[in-house]
Enzyme design. Structure first.
Site, PDB file in Angstrom:
ATOM      1  N   SER A   1     -80.642 -30.828 -47.573  1.00  0.00           N
ATOM      2  CA  SER A   1     -79.896 -32.095 -47.633  1.00  0.00           C
ATOM      3  C   SER A   1     -78.389 -31.873 -47.657  1.00  0.00           C
ATOM      4  O   SER A   1     -77.625 -32.767 -47.320  1.00  0.00           O
ATOM      5  CB  SER A   1     -80.303 -32.884 -48.884  1.00  0.00           C
ATOM      6  OG  SER A   1     -81.660 -33.222 -48.805  1.00  0.00           O
TER       7      SER A   1
ATOM      8  N   GLY B   1    -111.999 -47.635 -43.496  1.00  0.00           N
ATOM      9  CA  GLY B   1    -112.928 -47.024 -44.441  1.00  0.00           C
ATOM     10  C   GLY B   1    -113.015 -45.519 -44.196  1.00  0.00           C
ATOM     11  O   GLY B   1    -112.016 -44.866 -43.876  1.00  0.00           O
TER      12      GLY B   1
ATOM     13  N   GLU C   1     -84.308 -35.066 -40.494  1.00  0.00           N
ATOM     14  CA  GLU C   1     -83.177 -35.905 -40.049  1.00  0.00           C
ATOM     15  C   GLU C   1     -82.576 -36.676 -41.222  1.00  0.00           C
ATOM     16  O   GLU C   1     -82.087 -37.792 -41.056  1.00  0.00           O
ATOM     17  CB  GLU C   1     -83.633 -36.913 -38.982  1.00  0.00           C
ATOM     18  CG  GLU C   1     -84.292 -36.285 -37.785  1.00  0.00           C
ATOM     19  CD  GLU C   1     -83.309 -35.895 -36.723  1.00  0.00           C
ATOM     20  OE1 GLU C   1     -82.099 -36.012 -36.986  1.00  0.00           O
ATOM     21  OE2 GLU C   1     -83.742 -35.458 -35.661  1.00  0.00           O
TER      22      GLU C   1
HETATM   23  P1  TGC Z   1     -69.390 -35.876 -45.864  1.00  0.00           P
HETATM   24  O1  TGC Z   1     -68.203 -35.440 -46.643  1.00  0.00           O
HETATM   25  O2  TGC Z   1     -69.970 -37.220 -46.117  1.00  0.00           O
HETATM   26  O3  TGC Z   1     -69.091 -35.754 -44.300  1.00  0.00           O
HETATM   27  C1  TGC Z   1     -68.552 -34.575 -43.721  1.00  0.00           C
HETATM   28  C2  TGC Z   1     -67.882 -34.949 -42.412  1.00  0.00           C
HETATM   29  O4  TGC Z   1     -68.869 -35.486 -41.515  1.00  0.00           O
HETATM   30  C3  TGC Z   1     -68.529 -36.850 -41.173  1.00  0.00           C
HETATM   31  N1  TGC Z   1     -69.801 -37.581 -41.097  1.00  0.00           N
HETATM   32  C4  TGC Z   1     -70.366 -37.910 -39.944  1.00  0.00           C
HETATM   33  N2  TGC Z   1     -69.967 -37.759 -38.679  1.00  0.00           N
HETATM   34  C5  TGC Z   1     -70.772 -38.212 -37.709  1.00  0.00           C
HETATM   35  N3  TGC Z   1     -71.968 -38.784 -37.977  1.00  0.00           N
HETATM   36  C6  TGC Z   1     -72.411 -38.947 -39.252  1.00  0.00           C
HETATM   37  N4  TGC Z   1     -73.615 -39.478 -39.490  1.00  0.00           N
HETATM   38  C7  TGC Z   1     -71.600 -38.509 -40.306  1.00  0.00           C
HETATM   39  N5  TGC Z   1     -71.721 -38.488 -41.650  1.00  0.00           N
HETATM   40  C8  TGC Z   1     -70.611 -37.918 -42.117  1.00  0.00           C
HETATM   41  C9  TGC Z   1     -67.636 -37.321 -42.273  1.00  0.00           C
HETATM   42  O5  TGC Z   1     -66.784 -38.359 -41.847  1.00  0.00           O
HETATM   43  C10 TGC Z   1     -66.852 -36.056 -42.575  1.00  0.00           C
HETATM   44  O6  TGC Z   1     -65.889 -35.862 -41.554  1.00  0.00           O
HETATM   45  P2  TGC Z   1     -64.480 -35.166 -41.872  1.00  0.00           P
HETATM   46  O7  TGC Z   1     -63.737 -35.229 -40.588  1.00  0.00           O
HETATM   47  O8  TGC Z   1     -63.888 -36.007 -42.972  1.00  0.00           O
HETATM   48  O9  TGC Z   1     -64.796 -33.774 -42.333  1.00  0.00           O
HETATM   49  O10 TGC Z   1     -70.499 -34.746 -46.021  1.00  0.00           O
HETATM   50  P3  TGC Z   1     -71.368 -34.303 -47.291  1.00  0.00           P
HETATM   51  O11 TGC Z   1     -71.320 -32.806 -47.331  1.00  0.00           O
HETATM   52  O12 TGC Z   1     -70.984 -35.079 -48.527  1.00  0.00           O
HETATM   53  O13 TGC Z   1     -72.855 -34.714 -46.852  1.00  0.00           O
HETATM   54  C11 TGC Z   1     -73.198 -36.001 -46.598  1.00  0.00           C
HETATM   55  C12 TGC Z   1     -74.705 -36.145 -46.283  1.00  0.00           C
HETATM   56  C13 TGC Z   1     -75.551 -35.762 -47.482  1.00  0.00           C
HETATM   57  C14 TGC Z   1     -74.936 -37.598 -45.969  1.00  0.00           C
HETATM   58  C15 TGC Z   1     -75.074 -35.325 -45.045  1.00  0.00           C
HETATM   59  O14 TGC Z   1     -74.763 -34.024 -45.155  1.00  0.00           O
HETATM   60  C16 TGC Z   1     -76.510 -35.499 -44.599  1.00  0.00           C
HETATM   61  O15 TGC Z   1     -76.737 -36.362 -43.760  1.00  0.00           O
HETATM   62  N6  TGC Z   1     -77.505 -34.688 -45.095  1.00  0.00           N
HETATM   63  C17 TGC Z   1     -78.851 -34.712 -44.540  1.00  0.00           C
HETATM   64  C18 TGC Z   1     -79.055 -33.477 -43.691  1.00  0.00           C
HETATM   65  C19 TGC Z   1     -79.892 -33.747 -42.483  1.00  0.00           C
HETATM   66  O16 TGC Z   1     -80.074 -34.861 -42.032  1.00  0.00           O
HETATM   67  N7  TGC Z   1     -80.396 -32.682 -41.886  1.00  0.00           N
HETATM   68  C20 TGC Z   1     -81.122 -32.820 -40.668  1.00  0.00           C
HETATM   69  C21 TGC Z   1     -81.368 -31.470 -40.036  1.00  0.00           C
HETATM   70  S1  TGC Z   1     -81.889 -31.565 -38.356  1.00  0.00           S
HETATM   71  C22 TGC Z   1     -83.430 -32.158 -38.413  1.00  0.00           C
HETATM   72  O17 TGC Z   1     -83.982 -32.515 -39.400  1.00  0.00           O
HETATM   73  C23 TGC Z   1     -84.099 -32.219 -37.112  1.00  0.00           C
HETATM   74  S2  TGC Z   1     -85.721 -32.742 -37.169  1.00  0.00           S
HETATM   75  C24 TGC Z   1     -85.920 -32.860 -35.537  1.00  0.00           C
HETATM   76  C25 TGC Z   1     -87.203 -33.407 -35.096  1.00  0.00           C
HETATM   77  O18 TGC Z   1     -88.183 -32.626 -35.065  1.00  0.00           O
HETATM   78  O19 TGC Z   1     -87.219 -34.596 -34.662  1.00  0.00           O
HETATM   79  P1  FAD Z   2     -84.023 -30.659 -50.163  1.00  0.00           P
HETATM   80  O1  FAD Z   2     -82.667 -30.922 -49.641  1.00  0.00           O
HETATM   81  O2  FAD Z   2     -84.238 -29.465 -51.029  1.00  0.00           O
HETATM   82  O3  FAD Z   2     -84.519 -31.970 -50.928  1.00  0.00           O
HETATM   83  C1  FAD Z   2     -85.622 -31.961 -51.836  1.00  0.00           C
HETATM   84  C2  FAD Z   2     -85.672 -33.331 -52.525  1.00  0.00           C
HETATM   85  O4  FAD Z   2     -84.466 -33.549 -53.249  1.00  0.00           O
HETATM   86  C3  FAD Z   2     -85.779 -34.480 -51.513  1.00  0.00           C
HETATM   87  O5  FAD Z   2     -86.634 -35.474 -52.019  1.00  0.00           O
HETATM   88  C4  FAD Z   2     -84.359 -35.000 -51.423  1.00  0.00           C
HETATM   89  O6  FAD Z   2     -84.312 -36.386 -51.079  1.00  0.00           O
HETATM   90  C5  FAD Z   2     -83.874 -34.767 -52.846  1.00  0.00           C
HETATM   91  N1  FAD Z   2     -82.414 -34.659 -52.915  1.00  0.00           N
HETATM   92  C6  FAD Z   2     -81.610 -33.718 -52.347  1.00  0.00           C
HETATM   93  N2  FAD Z   2     -80.324 -33.975 -52.584  1.00  0.00           N
HETATM   94  C7  FAD Z   2     -80.299 -35.106 -53.337  1.00  0.00           C
HETATM   95  C8  FAD Z   2     -79.253 -35.885 -53.887  1.00  0.00           C
HETATM   96  N3  FAD Z   2     -77.955 -35.583 -53.708  1.00  0.00           N
HETATM   97  N4  FAD Z   2     -79.592 -36.984 -54.603  1.00  0.00           N
HETATM   98  C9  FAD Z   2     -80.890 -37.338 -54.755  1.00  0.00           C
HETATM   99  N5  FAD Z   2     -81.923 -36.636 -54.268  1.00  0.00           N
HETATM  100  C10 FAD Z   2     -81.620 -35.537 -53.554  1.00  0.00           C
HETATM  101  N6  FAD Z   2     -83.890 -28.992 -39.622  1.00  0.00           N
HETATM  102  C11 FAD Z   2     -83.126 -28.570 -38.563  1.00  0.00           C
HETATM  103  O7  FAD Z   2     -81.986 -28.169 -38.744  1.00  0.00           O
HETATM  104  N7  FAD Z   2     -83.655 -28.562 -37.311  1.00  0.00           N
HETATM  105  C12 FAD Z   2     -84.913 -28.975 -37.033  1.00  0.00           C
HETATM  106  O8  FAD Z   2     -85.346 -28.964 -35.867  1.00  0.00           O
HETATM  107  C13 FAD Z   2     -85.733 -29.398 -38.122  1.00  0.00           C
HETATM  108  N8  FAD Z   2     -87.042 -29.735 -37.909  1.00  0.00           N
HETATM  109  C14 FAD Z   2     -87.859 -29.995 -38.983  1.00  0.00           C
HETATM  110  C15 FAD Z   2     -89.238 -30.142 -38.787  1.00  0.00           C
HETATM  111  C16 FAD Z   2     -90.073 -30.353 -39.874  1.00  0.00           C
HETATM  112  C17 FAD Z   2     -91.550 -30.466 -39.658  1.00  0.00           C
HETATM  113  C18 FAD Z   2     -89.525 -30.470 -41.177  1.00  0.00           C
HETATM  114  C19 FAD Z   2     -90.415 -30.734 -42.363  1.00  0.00           C
HETATM  115  C20 FAD Z   2     -88.177 -30.311 -41.374  1.00  0.00           C
HETATM  116  C21 FAD Z   2     -87.318 -30.051 -40.283  1.00  0.00           C
HETATM  117  N9  FAD Z   2     -85.950 -29.813 -40.480  1.00  0.00           N
HETATM  118  C22 FAD Z   2     -85.166 -29.400 -39.427  1.00  0.00           C
HETATM  119  C23 FAD Z   2     -85.394 -29.740 -41.824  1.00  0.00           C
HETATM  120  C24 FAD Z   2     -85.156 -31.099 -42.474  1.00  0.00           C
HETATM  121  O9  FAD Z   2     -84.027 -31.717 -41.926  1.00  0.00           O
HETATM  122  C25 FAD Z   2     -85.007 -30.854 -43.973  1.00  0.00           C
HETATM  123  O10 FAD Z   2     -86.304 -30.545 -44.462  1.00  0.00           O
HETATM  124  C26 FAD Z   2     -84.426 -32.054 -44.706  1.00  0.00           C
HETATM  125  O11 FAD Z   2     -83.089 -32.293 -44.306  1.00  0.00           O
HETATM  126  C27 FAD Z   2     -84.498 -31.883 -46.224  1.00  0.00           C
HETATM  127  O12 FAD Z   2     -84.060 -30.643 -46.635  1.00  0.00           O
HETATM  128  P2  FAD Z   2     -84.982 -29.761 -47.645  1.00  0.00           P
HETATM  129  O13 FAD Z   2     -86.341 -29.680 -47.063  1.00  0.00           O
HETATM  130  O14 FAD Z   2     -84.253 -28.494 -47.897  1.00  0.00           O
HETATM  131  O15 FAD Z   2     -85.078 -30.617 -48.955  1.00  0.00           O
END
Ligand code: TGC
Ligand code: FAD
Length: 392
Positions: free
Chosen positions: A145, A347, A371
């Site tokens: 995250s 069921g 995501e």
């Molecule tokens: P924060 O300080 O809020 O932001 C850092 C910089 O990023 C900018 N920003 C964005 N820019 C574009 N789009 C967005 N959605 C943005 N959100 C923030 C922000 O303005 C800032 O820019 P700058 O110029 O000031 O530096 O960052 P933070 O470290 O406090 O984190 C915020 C948080 C927790 C919301 C963010 O890191 C987050 O979204 N965490 C979740 C991680 C996540 O979604 N991981 C996904 C991995 S990929 C994946 O799961 C693929 S699955 C694929 C599949 O199989 O479909």
């Molecule tokens: P953690 O970040 O360890 O979170 C664990 C729990 O703590 C969650 O319930 C979360 O909501 C909670 N938590 C964390 N921070 C906070 C907070 N600040 N406040 C309150 N609660 C919090 N990633 C990629 O980069 N590329 C990919 O292609 C990709 N594909 C994926 C495919 C699969 C099948 C899966 C399961 C994951 C994939 N991911 C990928 C990773 C995915 O994006 C992460 O699993 C996700 O972002 C959560 O990270 P984590 O699993 O480390 O959970």
């Protein structure tokens, strides 16, 4: 698995809001899923294998880079067409939609937005045709995250960069030809690098034992002194905003995709409830089953309208990241709840692979986590409306 008899619900005549092109793109994807995905997907999920034979078909329906301009091999479609394609694919299976999401929004999009002209010409047409497959490495073992804490780094080493670190939970990693990898330079600034399979020190071990997204291949990316040519760095954007910008596009696609999974569960449950008799009557005649079905179609209809409106704003370029988070969170929760209720309508049959519901239900456990988790998207909305980030 039962023959695919899917009939798409459209309770509020959403079709009236779609152009002829939208409907044509949607219907082509729907037919393709019926023909090529439904007959093989249950077995692929049971065997935990990504069905590689569908890659060409995904490319043909425009699922790889729907909104990437045609000059780079994309389909040049708008955001609503992109959403509708994701909806139809996820109607078949969330894992197949994952492959399309990653290829389009997490590999083609960053190359298109942040890459050089040479990178666009070299990679985009092959990614659009499925000749080359990609993956996206942001998440690390200790940074999910909170990706800004990443420890994968690259160092300037003369005529190349030296990349070290590891990513985990990476969709498509086990078979991808290239990986878009996010890493910090010596100043701690995040950049995207294109890492190619075959580079020395780069391995992609597969992740096994998943109960969810079984028809999608997941793996790690391990970098041990990988020499990455300097021309593989994407120079046009740096910082966490670069990968998060890609996530906006993928999360938007998921907001539509989840509707597809929900539609399939609802449609299956409705048909079953009308056919299955208990106490001498179809179970659809009992109020408790009607409540479930009526609530499902209500929630699907609300989610469809949310996604459509977001698509209009994406087309105008006005949708905010927080608006995208709200739609991803709402629509995935809607789908997971519908999958659970729909399974109950069936069921005991609901737990079998004869029907798609249990597979959707298990898949959606990943969709609600990747995501950005359900909690993180709630906090994004919270930060947006209060102006106070509560992440740490
Ligand atoms: P924060 O300080 O809020 O932001 C850092 C910089 O990023 C900018 N920003 C964005 N820019 C574009 N789009 C967005 N959605 C943005 N959100 C923030 C922000 O303005 C800032 O820019 P700058 O110029 O000031 O530096 O960052 P933070 O470290 O406090 O984190 C915020 C948080 C927790 C919301 C963010 O890191 C987050 O979204 N965490 C979740 C991680 C996540 O979604 N991981 C996904 C991995 S990929 C994946 O799961 C693929 S699955 C694929 C599949 O199989 O479909
Ligand atoms: P953690 O970040 O360890 O979170 C664990 C729990 O703590 C969650 O319930 C979360 O909501 C909670 N938590 C964390 N921070 C906070 C907070 N600040 N406040 C309150 N609660 C919090 N990633 C990629 O980069 N590329 C990919 O292609 C990709 N594909 C994926 C495919 C699969 C099948 C899966 C399961 C994951 C994939 N991911 C990928 C990773 C995915 O994006 C992460 O699993 C996700 O972002 C959560 O990270 P984590 O699993 O480390 O959970």
């Amino acid at each position: 698995m039962k023959a695919d008899q899917f009939q798409a619900p459209d309770y509020y005549n959403l079709d009236d809001l779609l152009s002829d092109e939208h409907k044509m793109v949607r219907d082509a994807a729907r037919e393709w899923v019926k023909r090529e995905v439904s007959p093989i997907i249950e077995e692929a999920a049971q065997k935990a294998e990504f069905p590689k034979q569908i890659i060409n078909g995904l490319a043909e329906i425009g699922a790889f880079g729907p909104y990437i301009p045609e000059e780079y091999g994309g389909a040049g479609l708008d955001q609503i067409s992109y959403g509708l394609i994701m909806q139809e694919i996820e109607r078949g299976d969330s894992g197949v939609r994952s492959t399309a999401s990653v290829q389009s929004s997490l590999v083609m999009y960053p190359i298109f937005k942040y890459g050089t002209e040479e990178q666009k010409k070299k990679y985009l047409p092959k990614l659009a045709s499925g000749e080359m497959m990609g993956c996206f490495g942001l998440t690390e073992p200790d940074h999910g995250s909170n990706p800004s804490g990443m420890t994968t780094t690259f160092k300037d080493n003369g005529d190349h960069y030296l990349l070290n670190g590891a990513k985990m939970w990476i969709s498509n990693a086990p078979f991808a030809d290239i990986a878009v990898v996010w890493a910090k330079n010596e100043e701690g600034r995040i950049y995207g690098l294109i890492v190619e399979r075959g580079m020395e020190g780069f391995t992609t071990p597969e992740t096994h034992n998943k109960w969810s997204l079984r028809a999608s291949a997941t793996g790690e990316l391990v970098f041990n002194n990988v020499k990455v040519p300097k021309e593989n760095l994407m120079p046009e954007k740096s910082g966490l905003g670069a990968p998060l910008g890609c996530l906006d596009s993928a999360r938007y696609g998921i907001a539509w995709g989840a509707i597809g999974a929900a539609m399939d569960c609802y449609d299956t449950a409705l048909r079953y409830a009308k056919e299955r008799e208990q106490f001498g009557k179809p179970i659809a005649s009992f109020q408790l089953q009607q409540k479930k079905l009526a609530e499902m179609i209500t929630e699907i209809t609300k989610a469809q309208l949310l996604a459509w409106r977001l698509g209009v704003m994406r087309n105008e370029g006005t949708a905010t990241s927080a608006q995208i988070s709200m739609a991803k969170r709402n629509n995935v929760e809607m789908a997971i709840n519908i999958a659970r209720e729909a399974r109950q309508v069936l069921g005991g049959m609901g737990i079998t692979g004869e029907y798609s519901i249990m597979r959707h239900s298990m898949n959606l456990e990943s969709v609600i986590t990747y995501e950005g988790t359900h909690d993180i998207h709630l906090l994004i909305t919270g930060a947006d409306i209060t102006g106070i980030p509560a992440f740490q």
